[in-house]
Write a protein that holds these residues in place. Structure first.
Motif, mmCIF file in Angstrom:
data_model
loop_
_atom_site.group_PDB
_atom_site.id
_atom_site.type_symbol
_atom_site.label_atom_id
_atom_site.label_comp_id
_atom_site.label_asym_id
_atom_site.label_seq_id
_atom_site.Cartn_x
_atom_site.Cartn_y
_atom_site.Cartn_z
ATOM 1 N N ALA A 1 0.084 -11.223 -5.061
ATOM 2 C CA ALA A 1 -0.888 -11.390 -6.146
ATOM 3 C C ALA A 1 -0.533 -12.601 -6.990
ATOM 4 N N ILE A 2 0.777 -12.758 -7.308
ATOM 5 C CA ILE A 2 1.200 -13.889 -8.131
ATOM 6 C C ILE A 2 0.900 -15.201 -7.413
ATOM 7 N N ILE B 1 9.537 -16.791 -9.308
ATOM 8 C CA ILE B 1 8.828 -15.825 -8.471
ATOM 9 C C ILE B 1 9.708 -15.378 -7.315
ATOM 10 N N VAL C 1 12.416 -13.058 -8.577
ATOM 11 C CA VAL C 1 11.947 -11.707 -8.896
ATOM 12 C C VAL C 1 11.681 -10.921 -7.610
ATOM 13 N N TYR D 1 8.463 0.873 -2.029
ATOM 14 C CA TYR D 1 8.790 -0.219 -2.939
ATOM 15 C C TYR D 1 8.635 -1.561 -2.254
ATOM 16 N N LEU E 1 3.120 -6.780 -2.357
ATOM 17 C CA LEU E 1 1.785 -6.924 -2.957
ATOM 18 C C LEU E 1 1.858 -7.711 -4.259
ATOM 19 N N GLY E 2 2.862 -7.397 -5.089
ATOM 20 C CA GLY E 2 2.997 -8.100 -6.363
ATOM 21 C C GLY E 2 3.212 -9.583 -6.163
ATOM 22 N N LEU F 1 5.028 -2.447 -2.355
ATOM 23 C CA LEU F 1 4.569 -2.842 -3.691
ATOM 24 C C LEU F 1 5.111 -4.207 -4.087
ATOM 25 N N ASN F 2 6.370 -4.445 -3.749
ATOM 26 C CA ASN F 2 7.001 -5.719 -4.061
ATOM 27 C C ASN F 2 6.249 -6.858 -3.377
ATOM 28 N N GLY G 1 13.591 -7.410 -6.319
ATOM 29 C CA GLY G 1 12.966 -6.232 -5.726
ATOM 30 C C GLY G 1 13.605 -5.860 -4.410
#
Lengths: 90, 197
Positions: A74-75, A31, A34, A64, A70-71, A67-68, A38
């Protein structure tokens, strides 16, 4: 020339991060890797904008970044809510 | 020149990420990697000067679909099921279709070719007329908002209705669950208070 050198540095770090995301012994390594991919891509987009004389691209990198974030959030929420009692996932 | 090599690097990165998505078995790592995949694809679109497509790809691919996959993952086991048989038929079908697409791609006009059919139809008119008529600097925004305004309005209505439906379904279930839980808690407290009395 300077921009090309920094872009090259970004490329090298992305390659190392992809290797970490793929090998990563625990899911948290993946995680984090990743998320950092980003971040480096955001850096690359802003650099690319300045290298080509179009600094408006900074707007895109800001979107971006949101969004990065937020992703990743969420994970991590998924982890907290569903996988705390499951030790073998990590 | 820099643009070309950035594109080569990003496409190679996409191939590597796809390889790992296929090979990995932990579903959450696959979801995280697919988020990275679509962020990389969006970077390619930025590099090709298709900023609006890049925005959509980043918002839908990296943001919403990651969250949707994670919501679906809560109902699934954490590991991909072990696969014993290899589906030869689907593999060969995929390879054949991929080869056909590659062959078809040779027929496409070159990137940025001014004589491509797509650039000869209405594009010159948009480029020449749109700014003096509507005073919006971005041609793509101008086409979407001015020339195809009703079309865009219809799209927005469809997306809004779909979102409303999804919110109604999801919020309805959680709200009723919450009410059931509150009622249960109330029953428990009533019982305990009676026992105390």
């Amino acid at each position: 020339m300077m921009f090309a050198a920094v872009l090259l540095a970004c490329a090298v770090s992305i390659v190392m991060l992809v290797v970490r995301a793929a090998k990563g012994p625990t899911a948290f390594d993946r995680i984090l890797a990743v998320n950092s991919i980003g971040t480096v891509i955001i850096l690359g987009i802003s650099l690319h904008g300045f290298a080509l004389g179009r600094p408006e691209f900074v707007d895109i990198s800001i979107l971006y970044a949101v969004l990065n974030f937020l992703g990743t959030l969420a994970i991590l929420r998924f982890y907290r809510s569903s996988a705390v009692d499951n030790e073998d996932i990590v | 020149m820099v643009e070309f090599w950035v594109n080569v690097f990003l496409v190679a990165l996409l191939v590597v990420i796809t390889f790992y998505i296929i090979r990995l078995k932990t579903l959450i790592a696959i979801v995280a990697l697919s988020g990275a995949y679509s962020l990389t694809a969006a970077a390619i679109f930025v590099n090709l000067d298709a900023v609006d497509v890049a925005f959509t790809e980043a918002a839908v691919g990296s943001g919403i679909s990651t969250i949707l996959f994670l919501a679906a993952l809560r109902y699934l086991p954490l590991e991909e099921a072990h696969q014993t048989r290899y589906p030869r038929l689907s593999l060969s079908l995929c390879i054949i279709v991929g080869l056909m697409l590659i062959i078809a791609a040779f027929e496409l006009p070159n990137f940025g070719d001014p004589n491509a059919p797509a650039h000869l139809h209405v594009a010159p008119r948009y480029i020449e007329e749109s700014y003096p008529l509507f005073h919006i600097p971005n041609v793509v925004t101008n086409v979407l908002a001015s020339y195809r305004g009703f079309d865009t309005l219809g799209e927005v209505v469809v997306v809004f209705t779909a979102g409303l439906g999804v919110i109604t379904l999801l919020a309805g279930s959680t709200l009723s669950m919450r009410f059931v839980k509150i009622e249960n808690d109330l029953d428990k407290t009533n019982k305990t208070s009676k026992e105390d009395a």
